[in-house]
Motif scaffolding. Structure first.
Motif, PDB file in Angstrom:
ATOM      1  N   LEU A  70       5.849  14.664 -16.405  1.00  0.00           N
ATOM      2  CA  LEU A  70       6.813  13.658 -15.956  1.00  0.00           C
ATOM      3  C   LEU A  70       6.703  12.400 -16.807  1.00  0.00           C
ATOM      4  N   ARG A  71       7.844  11.877 -17.196  1.00  0.00           N
ATOM      5  CA  ARG A  71       7.895  10.671 -18.021  1.00  0.00           C
ATOM      6  C   ARG A  71       9.008   9.764 -17.513  1.00  0.00           C
ATOM      7  N   GLY A  72       8.920   8.483 -17.864  1.00  0.00           N
ATOM      8  CA  GLY A  72      10.018   7.566 -17.627  1.00  0.00           C
ATOM      9  C   GLY A  72       9.857   6.684 -16.409  1.00  0.00           C
ATOM     10  N   ALA A  73      10.658   5.604 -16.402  1.00  0.00           N
ATOM     11  CA  ALA A  73      10.574   4.602 -15.343  1.00  0.00           C
ATOM     12  C   ALA A  73      10.984   5.160 -13.985  1.00  0.00           C
ATOM     13  N   SER A  74      12.040   5.974 -13.952  1.00  0.00           N
ATOM     14  CA  SER A  74      12.502   6.523 -12.670  1.00  0.00           C
ATOM     15  C   SER A  74      11.450   7.436 -12.052  1.00  0.00           C
ATOM     16  N   ALA A  75      10.871   8.313 -12.866  1.00  0.00           N
ATOM     17  CA  ALA A  75       9.836   9.221 -12.362  1.00  0.00           C
ATOM     18  C   ALA A  75       8.638   8.440 -11.840  1.00  0.00           C
ATOM     19  N   ALA A  76       8.244   7.397 -12.565  1.00  0.00           N
ATOM     20  CA  ALA A  76       7.101   6.583 -12.136  1.00  0.00           C
ATOM     21  C   ALA A  76       7.379   5.915 -10.799  1.00  0.00           C
ATOM     22  N   ALA A  77       8.581   5.366 -10.647  1.00  0.00           N
ATOM     23  CA  ALA A  77       8.931   4.684  -9.398  1.00  0.00           C
ATOM     24  C   ALA A  77       8.981   5.664  -8.228  1.00  0.00           C
ATOM     25  N   ILE A  78       9.578   6.825  -8.445  1.00  0.00           N
ATOM     26  CA  ILE A  78       9.679   7.807  -7.361  1.00  0.00           C
ATOM     27  C   ILE A  78       8.297   8.311  -6.963  1.00  0.00           C
ATOM     28  N   LEU A  79       7.439   8.558  -7.946  1.00  0.00           N
ATOM     29  CA  LEU A  79       6.062   8.957  -7.629  1.00  0.00           C
ATOM     30  C   LEU A  79       5.360   7.892  -6.798  1.00  0.00           C
ATOM     31  N   GLY A  80       5.577   6.630  -7.170  1.00  0.00           N
ATOM     32  CA  GLY A  80       4.993   5.537  -6.395  1.00  0.00           C
ATOM     33  C   GLY A  80       5.490   5.527  -4.966  1.00  0.00           C
ATOM     34  N   ILE A  81       6.764   5.854  -4.786  1.00  0.00           N
ATOM     35  CA  ILE A  81       7.356   5.897  -3.445  1.00  0.00           C
ATOM     36  C   ILE A  81       6.773   7.038  -2.615  1.00  0.00           C
ATOM     37  N   VAL A  82       6.706   8.247  -3.194  1.00  0.00           N
ATOM     38  CA  VAL A  82       6.338   9.419  -2.388  1.00  0.00           C
ATOM     39  C   VAL A  82       4.829   9.587  -2.217  1.00  0.00           C
ATOM     40  N   GLY A  83       4.031   9.061  -3.160  1.00  0.00           N
ATOM     41  CA  GLY A  83       2.594   9.314  -3.042  1.00  0.00           C
ATOM     42  C   GLY A  83       1.683   8.198  -3.507  1.00  0.00           C
ATOM     43  N   GLY A  84       2.257   7.067  -3.899  1.00  0.00           N
ATOM     44  CA  GLY A  84       1.435   5.976  -4.409  1.00  0.00           C
ATOM     45  C   GLY A  84       0.678   5.238  -3.320  1.00  0.00           C
ATOM     46  N   LYS A  85      -0.489   4.744  -3.681  1.00  0.00           N
ATOM     47  CA  LYS A  85      -1.303   3.923  -2.780  1.00  0.00           C
ATOM     48  C   LYS A  85      -1.311   2.497  -3.322  1.00  0.00           C
ATOM     49  N   ALA A  86      -0.492   1.638  -2.728  1.00  0.00           N
ATOM     50  CA  ALA A  86      -0.279   0.298  -3.273  1.00  0.00           C
ATOM     51  C   ALA A  86      -1.571  -0.500  -3.391  1.00  0.00           C
ATOM     52  N   HIS A  87      -2.498  -0.305  -2.473  1.00  0.00           N
ATOM     53  CA  HIS A  87      -3.731  -1.096  -2.501  1.00  0.00           C
ATOM     54  C   HIS A  87      -4.617  -0.749  -3.693  1.00  0.00           C
ATOM     55  N   ARG A  88      -4.330   0.380  -4.372  1.00  0.00           N
ATOM     56  CA  ARG A  88      -5.128   0.774  -5.536  1.00  0.00           C
ATOM     57  C   ARG A  88      -4.646   0.104  -6.821  1.00  0.00           C
ATOM     58  N   LYS A  89      -3.524  -0.588  -6.762  1.00  0.00           N
ATOM     59  CA  LYS A  89      -2.971  -1.324  -7.907  1.00  0.00           C
ATOM     60  C   LYS A  89      -2.827  -0.422  -9.140  1.00  0.00           C
ATOM     61  N   LEU A  90      -3.589  -0.671 -10.221  1.00  0.00           N
ATOM     62  CA  LEU A  90      -3.407   0.108 -11.447  1.00  0.00           C
ATOM     63  C   LEU A  90      -3.956   1.534 -11.344  1.00  0.00           C
ATOM     64  N   GLU A  91      -4.540   1.869 -10.216  1.00  0.00           N
ATOM     65  CA  GLU A  91      -4.923   3.251  -9.931  1.00  0.00           C
ATOM     66  C   GLU A  91      -4.054   3.819  -8.812  1.00  0.00           C
ATOM     67  N   VAL A  92      -2.836   3.309  -8.717  1.00  0.00           N
ATOM     68  CA  VAL A  92      -1.917   3.621  -7.624  1.00  0.00           C
ATOM     69  C   VAL A  92      -1.617   5.115  -7.502  1.00  0.00           C
ATOM     70  N   LEU A  93      -1.666   5.853  -8.608  1.00  0.00           N
ATOM     71  CA  LEU A  93      -1.293   7.271  -8.588  1.00  0.00           C
ATOM     72  C   LEU A  93      -2.491   8.216  -8.584  1.00  0.00           C
ATOM     73  N   GLU A  94      -3.663   7.711  -8.292  1.00  0.00           N
ATOM     74  CA  GLU A  94      -4.863   8.547  -8.380  1.00  0.00           C
ATOM     75  C   GLU A  94      -4.837   9.705  -7.384  1.00  0.00           C
ATOM     76  N   GLU A  95      -4.176   9.532  -6.244  1.00  0.00           N
ATOM     77  CA  GLU A  95      -4.196  10.570  -5.205  1.00  0.00           C
ATOM     78  C   GLU A  95      -2.925  11.414  -5.185  1.00  0.00           C
ATOM     79  N   ILE A  96      -2.181  11.416  -6.284  1.00  0.00           N
ATOM     80  CA  ILE A  96      -0.962  12.223  -6.372  1.00  0.00           C
ATOM     81  C   ILE A  96      -1.317  13.714  -6.307  1.00  0.00           C
ATOM     82  N   THR A  97      -0.536  14.468  -5.534  1.00  0.00           N
ATOM     83  CA  THR A  97      -0.762  15.905  -5.364  1.00  0.00           C
ATOM     84  C   THR A  97       0.418  16.697  -5.922  1.00  0.00           C
ATOM     85  N   ASP A  98       0.262  18.019  -5.957  1.00  0.00           N
ATOM     86  CA  ASP A  98       1.363  18.891  -6.392  1.00  0.00           C
ATOM     87  C   ASP A  98       2.580  18.722  -5.487  1.00  0.00           C
ATOM     88  N   GLU A  99       2.335  18.473  -4.213  1.00  0.00           N
ATOM     89  CA  GLU A  99       3.442  18.261  -3.276  1.00  0.00           C
ATOM     90  C   GLU A  99       4.227  17.006  -3.643  1.00  0.00           C
TER      91      GLU A  99
END
Length: 429
Positions: A70-99
């Protein structure tokens, strides 16, 4: 050295040396989006993403960590919406899963996200609005990757901080006290045991670890592993280039390993540190000596970047390579004047390299910057320096650094716009 200066430099290092998972531009977008969902309190029906041209450029080509491709601004934003942990800041996507990845792909095929590039003097700019029925939340970031300046929900301003759009250093500890001379004195004399060791140890451990991973596995262009494969004998310059490039190979191609950033960039954090780690090991130097060289490298990069901002058309690894060059001379016992000459030598060589976005091939530019760093140091340590008033290089090192800032901040704006225009056309085809 005045205590005020020493304390200021310590605070700058603590502010800059932070962990980040993946390229910091798409991660910043994901963080903004994750925060917007958190404020909204539920899964939105639609999101609107507004970014500066430089954010679009740096999110376009790099693989988002914890995803296959996955690449691009839209993909990053959607990932942040569906699985991001805001309190992790620059590690916001560390807990992203296949789901989460599957859901992101599903939403990208629908009319879930609207992306637009806005005309703004703020090079690092993100705004995400998340909507659910009649409710909405808006989060806005400026100048640094986690610097939220406004949070709004349903026409109520929840948070606002004043931010000067024309001053990209607004959110940061003051950089006005930085000089090459004082940075050298600080690196030589600061008490490492007070509070800096954990930050520097983290930089050594994390950035070296991702370099090893980049050498071991198939990532991007495989610049690092290819250079190492063709190394003859104990060529320390080739080895340093290979290890440093390998860290970028992994980071730009979706590795899940975090790195310690400098001036908001993982690639620059890697370039500031890994050549020195490899060189210090080669010379069998102590951890204390390595850490002092890292301090010099990190702060020289911060000093130059203070005049450029986080994002510009000026390639950031040139600046990080300049810091590394100074650190190499430091490890070789270079004097203050020799380190100044090292900085002049490398800036006279590779300061024309432009940034065309974060992507796997950044590893090639990193390898080139490390090569130039060793060359600049060798020349300076042998008593050779670019003559004063040669091109943009002055006899005065501080004026030379200001000249770089003038070129990167002002003169290259048109270049930056043309790069973004070309990249947008390519992306649309």
């Amino acid at each position: 050295m005045r205590q005020e200066i020493s304390d200021n430099y310590t605070n700058i290092l603590k502010e800059e040396l932070v962990l980040a998972l993946g390229c910091t531009e798409p991660i910043s977008i994901a963080y903004c989006a994750a925060t917007a969902r958190k404020i909204l309190g539920e899964m939105p029906d639609h999101i609107e993403i507004s970014v500066s041209g430089n954010m679009l450029k740096n999110a376009m080509g790099v693989i988002i960590p914890n995803t296959a491709n996955l690449r691009g601004a839209s993909a990053a934003a959607i990932l942040g919406i569906v699985g991001g942990k805001a309190h992790r800041k620059l590690e916001v996507l560390e807990e992203i899963t296949d789901e989460h990845i599957s859901k992101t792909n599903e939403l990208m095929s629908k009319d879930f996200a609207t992306l637009k590039t806005i005309d703004t003097p703020v090079k690092l700019y993100v705004k995400v609005t998340a909507r659910k029925d009649e409710h909405y939340s808006t989060v806005e970031i400026k100048h640094t990757h986690t610097n939220i300046v406004r949070i709004e929900k349903d026409e109520k301003l929840d948070f606002f901080t004043k931010c000067d759009d024309d001053d990209f250093n607004t959110p940061l500890t003051t950089r006005e006290l930085l000089t090459v001379s004082d940075i050298y004195d600080y690196a030589m004399t600061v008490d490492l045991d007070t509070c800096l060791k954990p930050y520097l140890k983290m930089q050594i451990d994390m950035n070296y670890a991702i370099s090893i991973k980049g050498l071991k596995y198939d990532y991007g262009l495989n610049v690092g592993s290819t250079l190492l494969k063709h190394m003859e004998g104990n060529d320390i310059v080739r080895k340093a280039k290979a290890y440093t490039a390998a860290g970028s190979d992994a980071r730009m191609s979706g590795s899940t390993m975090p790195v310690v950033t400098n001036v908001g960039s993982g690639n620059q954090g890697i370039t500031n540190s890994v050549p020195l780690i490899v060189y210090a090991e080669h010379k069998k130097m102590s951890e204390d000596q390595l850490m002092r060289a890292l301090i010099l490298s990190d702060l020289i990069a911060v000093h130059i970047k203070t005049n450029l901002g986080r994002l510009s058309a000026f390639c950031g690894v040139v600046i990080a390579g300049t810091g590394a060059a100074a650190g190499i001379s430091f490890l070789d016992g270079g004097s203050k004047s020799q380190i100044e000459d090292t900085i002049k030598n490398i800036l006279a060589n590779i300061s024309g390299v432009f940034c065309d976005g974060a992507k796997p091939s950044c590893a090639s530019k990193i390898a080139s910057s490390v090569d130039a760093a060793f060359q600049a140091s060798m020349l300076a340590m042998d008593g050779y320096s670019v003559e004063p008033n040669s091109g943009i290089i002055c006899g005065n090192i501080e004026q030379t650094i200001r000249n770089i800032g003038e070129i990167g901040k002002h003169a290259m704006n048109e270049t930056d716009q043309k790069i973004i225009e070309i990249m947008s056309k390519i992306s649309a085809t």
